[in-house]
Design an enzyme around this catalytic site. Structure first.
Site, PDB file in Angstrom:
ATOM      1  N   HIS A  24      -3.388  -4.333  -3.304  1.00 19.99           N
ATOM      2  CA  HIS A  24      -3.425  -2.019  -4.261  1.00 19.99           C
ATOM      3  C   HIS A  24      -2.087  -1.593  -3.135  1.00 19.99           C
ATOM      4  CE1 HIS A  24      -7.133  -3.102  -6.293  1.00 19.99           C
ATOM      5  NE2 HIS A  24      -7.984  -3.412  -5.301  1.00 19.99           N
TER       6      HIS A  24
HETATM    7  C1  BDR Z   1      -8.114   1.898  -4.537  1.00 20.60           C
HETATM    8  O1  BDR Z   1      -9.084   2.043  -3.593  1.00 20.60           O
HETATM    9  C2  BDR Z   1      -9.154   1.652  -2.546  1.00 20.60           C
HETATM   10  O2  BDR Z   1     -10.134   0.922  -1.963  1.00 20.60           O
HETATM   11  C3  BDR Z   1      -7.927   1.367  -2.040  1.00 20.60           C
HETATM   12  O3  BDR Z   1      -7.354   1.356  -0.890  1.00 20.60           O
HETATM   13  C4  BDR Z   1      -7.492   1.292  -2.918  1.00 20.60           C
HETATM   14  O4  BDR Z   1      -6.089   2.621  -3.121  1.00 20.60           O
HETATM   15  C5  BDR Z   1      -8.026   0.466  -5.624  1.00 20.60           C
HETATM   16  O5  BDR Z   1      -9.248   0.914  -6.809  1.00 20.60           O
END
Ligand code: BDR
Ligand code: CA
Length: 312
Positions: free
Chosen positions: A242
Site C-alpha cells: 500500500h
Molecule cells: C493501510 O493500513 C496499514 O495496515 C498499512 O500500513 C496501510 O497504511 C492499508 O489499509
C-alpha cells in the site's frame, strides 16, 4: 529541486518500504522528518520501527518524532494480525541506537510549516490521520501553508479491508480524516483501488532479494511476511504494497491516474464508520476536494522500486 516532505507513518512493513523508497530518492524527495503515529501497532512500536528503518538505510541523520498515541475520539484499533506483534515482523533487525527527537511530532509538523516558505512542504500520511488533524486543529494558520497532502487511505470500488465498508487508516481515526478532507489543502489519495493492484508476487520480490544488500533482503523478508496473511485473505498471488504508492507518486506521478472528485468521510454510523464516500461518478454537486487515484502501472511501479532500493 527535491520536494520537501514530512512522512507521517505507523510502520508497518509497507510503511517501511515507503520510507526506504523516499530515502533512496534524494533528487526528488527531501525528507525533513518522520513523525510516528499509533496505527498498525501502538506508538511505542511505530516510533521505534521508524528508527529501525532509518538505520537499515544507514540514515541515522533523519529526525524521527513520536506523535499522537491514540485517535482523536475513538479507542485505538491496531493490525497485528497483518503486520505481526512488532509491526515489522519478517526480517530480524537490530534495535535502533539513533535517538528519538524530544519534540512531539505534532509540534514538529506545526513548526516546520511555520518556518518553511508557504507552499513548499508536502505532508505524506501513511497511517491514521491523527497527527495531521491535530496539527491543523491546534495551529489553523499552517493549513494554507501546506503544498499538498499525498496520503494512503480509503477506497471506493474495493470498499474496505478492516471492515466491509472502511479502509484501515481512515477507520482508525475517521474524525481526523474528516478534518483533513475538509481542510481545503490539495489532496492526492492512494486508495485500496490502487494499492490492491500493486501486488508483491514472488516474481516481484525475488529481484529485491537478489540485490543481495541488507536493504534488499530485509524488504523481501518484509513482503514475504505479510503475503502469508494477505494472499490468503484476498485469494491473490501476492499481497498489496500500500504505502509505497505515496512515495512512488512523488517520484513518478505518471504511474498513477485518477479523478479529481469529492470525498466525504463517514463519522457517525458504526456500520460504515470510516467509509470514504467518493463521488467517482460525479452524481452530486459537492465540491471536489481530492485527486482520488484509480489505476497504476504496477510493473512500472516495481521497476522503480527495485531500481531505487538498489541504491541503498
Ligand atoms: C493501510 O493500513 C496499514 O495496515 C498499512 O500500513 C496501510 O497504511 C492499508 O489499509
Ligand atoms: Ca501504514
Amino acid at each position: 529541486m527535491a520536494r520537501k516532505i514530512i512522512i507521517d507513518t505507523d510502520p508497518g512493513q509497507d510503511d517501511a518500504v515507503a520510507i526506504l523508497l523516499a530515502l533512496a530518492s534524494p533528487e526528488e524527495i527531501d525528507v525533513l522528518g518522520i513523525t510516528a503515529v499509533a496505527g498498525n501497532v501502538p506508538l511505542s512500536l511505530t516510533e521505534k520501527n521508524a528508527r529501525i528503518v532509518c538505520e537499515l538505510a544507514d540514515r541515522t541523520d533523519v529526525k524521527v518524532f513520536a506523535g499522537c498515541d491514540k485517535p482523536m475520539g475513538r479507542v485505538l484499533v491496531t493490525a497485528e494480525h497483518v503486520h505481526g506483534q512488532s509491526g515489522l515482523n519478517g526480517p530480524v533487525l537490530p534495535d535502533p541506537e539513533m535517538p528519538l527527537q524530544d519534540q512531539h511530532g505534532v509540534d514538529f509538523i506545526i513548526d516546520t510549516l511555520r518556518s518553511e516558505p508557504a507552499g513548499t512542504v508536502t505532508l505524506c500520511p501513511l497511517g491514521p490521520l491523527t497527527n495531521i488533524a491535530t496539527a491543523f486543529e491546534r495551529a489553523p494558520d499552517i493549513v494554507e501553508k501546506v503544498q499538498e497532502i499525498v496520503l494512503m487511505g480509503g477506497a471506493y470500488f474495493e470498499v474496505g479491508n478492516i471492515t466491509p465498508a472502511a479502509e484501515f487508516n481512515i477507520y482508525v481515526d475517521p474524525q481526523a480524516a474528516e478534518i483533513v478532507f475538509k481542510s481545503g489543502v490539495p489532496i492526492v489519495v492512494m486508495p485500496l483501488d490502487v494499492t490492491h493492484k500493486v501486488l508483491v508476487t514472488r516474481a516481484r520480490s525475488t529481484p529485491f532479494r537478489e540485490l543481495g544488500t541488507k536493504v534488499g533482503i530485509a524488504v523481501a523478508e518484509m513482503t514475504d511476511f505479510f503475503e502469508r496473511f494477505d494472499a490468503e485473505k484476498y485469494g491473490t498471488d501476492g499481497a498489496p504494497l500500500h504505502d509505497p504508492c505515496v512515495t512512488a507518486y512523488l517520484i513518478k506521478p505518471e504511474l498513477f491516474s485518477g479523478r479529481h472528485i469529492n470525498v466525504e468521510i463517514e463519522t457517525k454510523s458504526e456500520l460504515t464508520m470510516g467509509m470514504t464516500v467518493a463521488d467517482w461518478w460525479g452524481v452530486t454537486d459537492r465540491t471536489p476536494n481530492a485527486m482520488f487515484m484509480g489505476d497504476v502501472d504496477a510493473d512500472g511501479f516495481f521497476d522503480l522500486l527495485t531500481e531505487r532500493l538498489a541504491r541503498l
